[in-house]
Motif scaffolding. Structure first.
Motif, PDB file in Angstrom:
ATOM      1  N   ILE A 124      -0.527   6.541   0.881  1.00  0.00           N
ATOM      2  CA  ILE A 124      -1.524   5.569   1.348  1.00  0.00           C
ATOM      3  C   ILE A 124      -1.692   4.506   0.269  1.00  0.00           C
ATOM      4  O   ILE A 124      -2.030   4.816  -0.883  1.00  0.00           O
ATOM      5  N   LYS A 160      -8.844   5.770   9.325  1.00  0.00           N
ATOM      6  CA  LYS A 160      -8.315   4.425   9.554  1.00  0.00           C
ATOM      7  C   LYS A 160      -9.410   3.482  10.057  1.00  0.00           C
ATOM      8  O   LYS A 160      -9.508   2.329   9.619  1.00  0.00           O
ATOM      9  N   ARG A 164     -11.007  -0.088   8.441  1.00  0.00           N
ATOM     10  CA  ARG A 164     -11.180  -1.356   9.159  1.00  0.00           C
ATOM     11  C   ARG A 164     -12.642  -1.793   9.158  1.00  0.00           C
ATOM     12  O   ARG A 164     -12.949  -2.978   8.956  1.00  0.00           O
ATOM     13  N   SER A 176      -5.507  -5.872   7.700  1.00  0.00           N
ATOM     14  CA  SER A 176      -4.705  -5.256   8.762  1.00  0.00           C
ATOM     15  C   SER A 176      -3.839  -4.150   8.164  1.00  0.00           C
ATOM     16  O   SER A 176      -3.609  -4.102   6.944  1.00  0.00           O
ATOM     17  N   PHE A 177      -3.352  -3.265   9.032  1.00  0.00           N
ATOM     18  CA  PHE A 177      -2.390  -2.241   8.624  1.00  0.00           C
ATOM     19  C   PHE A 177      -0.985  -2.834   8.764  1.00  0.00           C
ATOM     20  O   PHE A 177      -0.548  -3.161   9.867  1.00  0.00           O
ATOM     21  N   THR A 178      -0.303  -2.963   7.657  1.00  0.00           N
ATOM     22  CA  THR A 178       1.074  -3.454   7.727  1.00  0.00           C
ATOM     23  C   THR A 178       2.053  -2.317   7.985  1.00  0.00           C
ATOM     24  O   THR A 178       3.193  -2.557   8.376  1.00  0.00           O
ATOM     25  N   GLU A 179       1.605  -1.096   7.778  1.00  0.00           N
ATOM     26  CA  GLU A 179       2.418   0.080   8.106  1.00  0.00           C
ATOM     27  C   GLU A 179       1.477   1.245   8.363  1.00  0.00           C
ATOM     28  O   GLU A 179       0.538   1.488   7.601  1.00  0.00           O
ATOM     29  N   HIS A 180       1.755   1.963   9.432  1.00  0.00           N
ATOM     30  CA  HIS A 180       0.987   3.187   9.703  1.00  0.00           C
ATOM     31  C   HIS A 180       1.837   4.099  10.585  1.00  0.00           C
ATOM     32  O   HIS A 180       1.917   3.948  11.791  1.00  0.00           O
ATOM     33  N   LEU A 195       0.944   4.927   5.080  1.00  0.00           N
ATOM     34  CA  LEU A 195      -0.083   3.987   5.518  1.00  0.00           C
ATOM     35  C   LEU A 195      -0.245   2.897   4.463  1.00  0.00           C
ATOM     36  O   LEU A 195      -0.444   3.191   3.283  1.00  0.00           O
ATOM     37  N   PHE A 197      -2.535  -0.588   3.894  1.00  0.00           N
ATOM     38  CA  PHE A 197      -3.640  -1.412   4.382  1.00  0.00           C
ATOM     39  C   PHE A 197      -3.762  -2.621   3.485  1.00  0.00           C
ATOM     40  O   PHE A 197      -4.068  -2.510   2.291  1.00  0.00           O
TER      41      PHE A 197
END
Length: 591
Positions: A124, A160, A164, A176-180, A195, A197
């Motif tokens: 993370i 998550k 946010r 935003s989440f660029t990867e999850h 993850l 963020f």
């Protein structure tokens, strides 16, 4: 016609003849109801499994057909497996059976949940300005998943969502989440999480603009507890909205960040205000055993000028006491918490051979510190008073005083008018000196406390105590409002209002130098909004601490009305068994 053909027709006839019987006894029993039992799981797992079951819509209903029940039972096995996956059980084994009885058909599922899936690799990353934000560091420390922890979908999605929500609250508008990604290896019962963020930049407060305001800008700007250029935080905006709405100036308040108009990373804030009715009139009727029947007439001018000054006045008439009160209120540096007021009061009281007319003017400085309240007051009062057949006397005092109070409580979720747990503490100090517009030198202190605790769903315990003491060079110069009395609805029940204390030669209670009143009460909720209470009170007003205290016992009923608890109490004085039981009726909050 051959014998073989005849036999075939006979068999077909017998089959058709038997169809209604088969349909009636096997396919659709007319009276059998459907029940569902799931063995092997409990708690959240069981609740979620029942939610997922399609068969649940038929539970308690007449069995529709054996074919539909068997079909839904079969797909229910997979539905239960799906329901267990969010809790980390990806290898559950579910079997089913149907127990057919004349009155009830029971569909039984047997669940072997198997091993639970845990986190293995947890990657993370937090990028952007939030890397240096202590609020995000605290959230990661308390909620970030770790290797070996049970993989729970709900907890993971909550983590998550909290990221946010925290970003939105603290002004990371572009977060935003660029990867999850989550990969579950069912054969090894492990989950791998990746993850990232990206919070982006944190926005700052811009200028705050008030629309359609009838009050001056200097006052409105004092409601704003943040400055242009400070980091954005929605809690500041919520506080601003609550404070403006609670000021009583406005009927409607809307606080809106203008994200579309952001310049240089600063968000302008628009505040739309709709004025309240300027004048408010109040009429109220009531009854209390301390006061008898009463009527209240009130008039408030919510704002006198564009600086937000207010005027409040009230007249209270009752069988025991008549009061007229007027107050001119000036908002302080923080208008939501601080105020100054100039007050005038006339009170005339005549009760049980006690007569008093009080004239008082005062200046108050009131401050709120979260749960604490602090009041400074400087009052000048004249009191004309008499006890029994004694001649009327007059006394005048310039009295500075200070009072602190602390209230903290929580309410029952299902009823906001019942205190679940809470306490109240108050301390008041006042005095005067004969060299400063006073007939005699005196000093007094009064300390009060109340504690409420819910023992379980039905029972509560309520403890109350207050103690007062004063020293005076000439006690006889003090009017009744400066002396201590006991007895009444909120003191020692079983005695009339202010009818406990030292007496003069005519047997009239004249008040004392010391006072104490305590109570222990338990109440029980025997049906919604109704409670029964048992209590004992003890206390007295005295000239010396070593005088005997009076004790009473009693019981009462509580109706939790929409405007607060209504209490009906019956109390008896143990020290004076010849006296009849006394009725007490009160309305108001627990604290």
């Amino acid at each position: 016609m051959s014998v073989r053909v005849v036999q075939g027709l006979l068999a077909l006839f017998l089959m058709l003849f038997s169809l209604p019987v088969i349909s009636q006894t096997t396919w659709q029993p007319p009276d059998a109801k459907l029940a569902i039992k799931i063995d092997g799981i409990e708690g959240e797992l069981l609740s979620n499994a029942r939610i997922f079951l399609s068969l649940k819509t038929l539970e308690g209903e007449t069995v529709p057909s054996i074919f539909r029940v068997r079909y839904l039972t079969r797909i229910g096995e997979q539905e239960i497996r799906n329901a267990l996956e969010p809790f980390g059980f990806y290898n559950a084994n579910v079997t089913s059976e149907i127990d057919e009885n004349e009155d009830i058909w029971t569909v039984r599922y047997i669940v072997d949940i198997g091993p639970v899936t845990t986190y293995d690799r947890v990657d993370i990353q937090l990028v952007g300005n939030a890397q240096n934000d202590s609020a995000f560091q605290k959230l990661l420390q308390t909620q970030k998943p770790y290797s070996g922890q049970v993989f729970n979908h709900v907890a993971y999605e909550r983590f998550k969502a909290n990221l946010r929500n925290l970003a939105a609250e603290r002004g990371y508008y572009d977060a935003s989440f660029t990867e999850h990604t989550v990969k579950v290896e069912t054969t090894q019962q492990v989950a791998n999480v990746s993850l990232v963020f990206d919070s982006g930049e944190r926005y700052l407060f811009g200028d705050t603009t008030f629309c359609c305001a009838f009050l001056g800008a200097p006052l409105l700007e004092r409601f704003v507890q943040y400055r242009s250029g400070e980091p954005f935080n929605t809690r500041n905006l919520l506080d601003l909205q609550v404070d403006l709405a609670g000021s009583d100036y406005f009927n409607r308040v809307e606080v809106s960040p203008q994200w579309q108009n952001t310049e240089d990373n600063r968000v302008p804030i628009d505040v739309a205000l709709t004025p309240n009715e300027r004048d408010r009139y109040q009429v109220g009727l009531g009854y209390g055993t301390d006061t008898g029947a009463r009527i209240t007439l009130g008039f408030d001018r919510r704002w006198v000028n564009d600086r937000g000054h207010r005027l409040s006045s009230v007249i209270r008439l009752s069988e025991v006491q008549n009061t007229g009160f007027v107050s001119y209120i000036i908002p302080g540096n923080n208008p939501a918490r601080d105020s100054y007021s100039f007050n005038g009061e006339i009170t005339d009281r005549s009760f049980e051979e006690q007569r008093s007319t009080l004239y008082r003017t005062s200046f108050k400085d009131l401050r709120h510190y979260d749960r604490w309240h602090r009041t400074y007051q400087l009052a000048y009062q004249r009191e004309d008073f008499a006890f029994g057949d004694e001649p009327t006397e007059s006394s005048s005092f310039l009295i500075p005083s200070i009072e602190w109070s602390l209230i903290e409580s929580s309410n029952l979720p299902e009823n906001r008018n019942i205190i679940d747990d809470g306490y109240r503490v108050s301390i008041m100090l006042q005095g005067a000196h004969e060299t400063a517009l006073a007939d005699t030198t005196f000093a007094s202190i009064k300390v009060g406390a109340k504690w409420i605790h819910r023992i379980n769903e039905e029972w509560r315990i309520l403890l109350r105590s207050e103690v007062g003491a004063l020293r005076a060079d000439n006690f006889e110069s003090l009017g009744p409002t400066l002396r201590f009395f006991a007895g009444g609805d909120h003191s020692v029940r079983g005695y009339a209002y202010q009818q406990l204390g030292p007496e003069n030669a005519d047997g009239v209670v004249v008040g004392g130098k010391y006072m104490t009143a305590s109570s222990v009460e338990v109440d029980y909720s025997f049906k919604p909004n109704w409670r029964v209470a048992l209590f004992t009170d003890i206390g007295n007003s005295m000239m010396h601490w070593d005088e005997r205290l009076k004790q009473t016992v009693g019981f009462g009923f509580r109706w939790v009305s929409p405007i607060g608890p209504v209490r009906l109490d019956l109390a008896m004085a143990l020290d004076e068994p010849s006296k009849p039981w006394r009725l007490h009726l009160t309305l108001g909050p627990d604290l």
